[in-house]
Design a protein around this motif. Structure first.
Motif, short mmCIF file in Angstrom:
data_model
loop_
_atom_site.label_atom_id
_atom_site.label_comp_id
_atom_site.label_asym_id
_atom_site.label_seq_id
_atom_site.Cartn_x
_atom_site.Cartn_y
_atom_site.Cartn_z
N THR A 8 4.45 6.10 14.48
CA THR A 8 4.46 4.89 13.64
C THR A 8 5.86 4.65 13.06
O THR A 8 6.09 4.79 11.86
N ASP A 67 5.57 -0.01 10.27
CA ASP A 67 5.18 0.41 8.94
C ASP A 67 6.41 0.83 8.13
O ASP A 67 7.39 1.36 8.66
N ILE A 68 6.32 0.64 6.82
CA ILE A 68 7.45 0.87 5.93
C ILE A 68 7.98 2.31 5.96
O ILE A 68 9.20 2.52 5.96
N TYR A 115 3.71 -2.61 16.54
CA TYR A 115 2.68 -1.59 16.33
C TYR A 115 2.15 -0.94 17.61
O TYR A 115 1.90 0.27 17.62
N LYS A 165 -1.24 9.45 6.30
CA LYS A 165 -0.26 9.82 5.27
C LYS A 165 0.04 11.31 5.35
O LYS A 165 1.18 11.74 5.19
N ARG A 192 1.90 -6.33 13.70
CA ARG A 192 0.66 -5.60 13.95
C ARG A 192 -0.06 -6.11 15.19
O ARG A 192 -0.64 -5.32 15.94
N ARG A 250 0.82 -1.21 0.00
CA ARG A 250 0.00 0.00 0.00
C ARG A 250 0.86 1.26 0.00
O ARG A 250 0.37 2.35 -0.30
N SER A 251 2.13 1.12 0.34
CA SER A 251 3.02 2.28 0.42
C SER A 251 3.54 2.65 -0.96
O SER A 251 3.71 1.78 -1.82
#
Length: 491
Positions: free
Chosen positions: A433, A437-438, A425, A274, A197, A99-100
């Protein structure tokens, strides 16, 4: 004048992994990475104590180990999965692509030759990179396998941590392991939980599935063969990324129909998380006032993260996919071999139900933490949000120290608890974060490694002071000059 290797890097043609790996090795050499070991060896009753044990060999565990190596600290990773199946990418994740955005550097720790882009272009060329939209999920797993190899990360696969207990004197942590060779125990001065997660719990399972036959429902995180859904009427509860991935996978597996049961009247359109991803917040979240930390994380939770554009289209392109809004589940009951689901929009009959309801901190489902769970200070132990801003996920989050360490809710009740570091997480409220997460995983890994280096030095200060006093390597030998005679004796 350029070498063949550097000239090739500007070509559209692939240079090959061998060339990239030579370049990476050279960069690591220039940086002195891994750094020289400076940690004094430790033993307890004749048993060697590891410097750092990391639980979890996914991208967070790999990044943490590599960052520690830059600090001259050796880490050993224990992961329950077979080699190449660490993390969710090759098991429970069902998205076609990450998704990134592809440009994010992920766990590369500032090393250009360690990025996914460098790995990809070395094999497929720059034109293929330009044409790539997002990174295919299984290709990301291939990249992580390569990362582990070129960074020489010590991962012990097929090894499950079954218990985690600080020693009574607080000097180390004992890990009980289940390995292919049988049960064993190890000691570590510090333990890092890079467990993903659901790192401190498991799936958040709604009460309406209580009492239903387990063969009739699954959580979206379950490792399940979706081929079994061929020809079935499937209900999917939720509309987040995982819900879309599960729905699409069921449709592609030949489900008769898929009904998405969506509580909200519409899908969120903007990914507020984001919008928050700026370096100032990445580096400064830990230092924010508690009220502001809570406000930011609660705001993102309330508005929800929309499913990706491509993931949603992957579902909606099927004529037998149905989006039902304003449709929370009121009740579910078996009806013969099927399930009857009551909602405000009417009743549905399904052959199988998938709940995509996220994860929660739930110590009861993680027996390996039984010895420490009752002693961990959480945010609800020390912070009361403004009325209307209550948030169970945040309230249950551990209240972590500057190096991601757990803290005691009753000082002195669990000596050594602070030797366990939460790099997964649930650290998001304390640190932002940066632990899974990437986008900011490298920032988190470097923060963790720097924090551990500081803690180790402080703990071993007497040893390092003794080394300082004993240090005797001469810089000068006395023959580098001739003493000048007094001025009155000079001719």
């Amino acid at each position: 004048m350029t070498t063949d290797d550097s000239a090739s890097s500007f070509s559209a043609s692939p240079i090959g992994l061998a060339v990239l790996e030579r370049r990476l090795a050279q960069d690591l050499g220039y940086l002195g990475w891994p750094a020289k070991s400076w940690m004094p060896p430790r033993e307890v009753d004749g048993e060697t104590v590891l410097d750092v044990a990391i639980v979890g060999g996914g991208q967070a565990g790999l990044a943490a180990a590599a960052a520690l190596a830059q600090q001259g600290i050796r880490a050993v990773i224990f992961d329950r999965a077979p080699a190449g199946r660490e993390g969710p990418w090759a098991t429970t994740a069902r998205m076609e692509t990450l998704r990134s955005p592809k440009e994010l550097t992920g766990p590369a720790l500032g090393l250009p030759s360690l990025t996914f882009r460098a790995w990809f272009e070395a094999q497929f060329g720059t034109e293929a990179w330009a044409a790539l939209d997002k990174i295919p999920r299984l290709q990301w797993m291939d990249y992580l396998v390569w990362y582990r190899r070129v960074m020489d990360v010590d991962v012990r696969n097929d090894t499950t941590v079954t218990a985690l207990d600080p020693l009574p004197d607080g000097t180390a942590v004992r890990l009980d392991l289940r390995t292919p060779a049988g049960e064993r125990r190890v000691l570590a001065r510090r333990v890092v939980l890079a467990t993903g997660r659901d790192g401190l719990g498991g799936p958040a399972v709604p009460a309406f599935v209580d009492g239903l036959p387990r063969a009739k429902w699954a959580h979206s995180s379950d490792d399940m063969d979706y081929g079994r859904l061929q020809g079935l009427r499937v209900g999917v509860v939720g509309a987040g990324s995982s819900a879309m991935d599960s729905a699409a996978t069921a449709l592609e597996a030949g489900a008769h129909s898929v009904e998405l049961l969506i509580r909200r009247p519409d899908l969120p359109r903007v990914n507020k998380g984001k919008g928050a991803g700026v370096p100032g917040l990445t580096q400064g979240h830990y230092d924010l006032p508690d009220e502001l930390k809570w406000r930011i994380r609660h705001y993102i939770n309330v508005l929800n993260v929309p499913p990706p554009h491509g993931s949603t289209l992957r579902v909606s392109r099927h004529a037998n996919a149905f989006f039902n809004f304003g449709c929370p589940i009121l009740a579910v009951e078996p009806q013969g071999e099927a399930l009857r689901v009551a909602t405000p929009k009417g009743e549905f009959v399904f052959d199988f139900l998938i709940v995509s309801t996220g994860f929660q901190v739930d110590w009861a489902v993680r027996p390996e933490f039984a010895g420490i769970a009752a002693h961990i200070r959480t945010w609800k132990d020390r912070f009361t949000p403004a009325p209307g801003d209550e948030d169970r996920e945040l309230a249950d989050s551990p209240d972590l120290g500057p190096a991601f360490e757990f803290q005691e809710n009753a000082p002195g009740a669990c000596p050594g608890l602070g030797r366990i570091h939460c790099f997964c997480y649930p650290a998001a409220l304390s640190h932002g974060t940066v632990s899974g997460d990437i986008p900011a995983i490298s920032d988190g890994a470097r923060r963790l490694a720097a924090g551990l280096a500081s803690l180790f030095y402080r703990e071993d200060a007497a040893h390092h002071w003794a080394n300082l006093e004993a240090y005797s390597e001469p810089e000068l030998f006395g023959d580098e000059w001739v003493p000048a005679p007094p001025p009155h004796e000079r001719g």
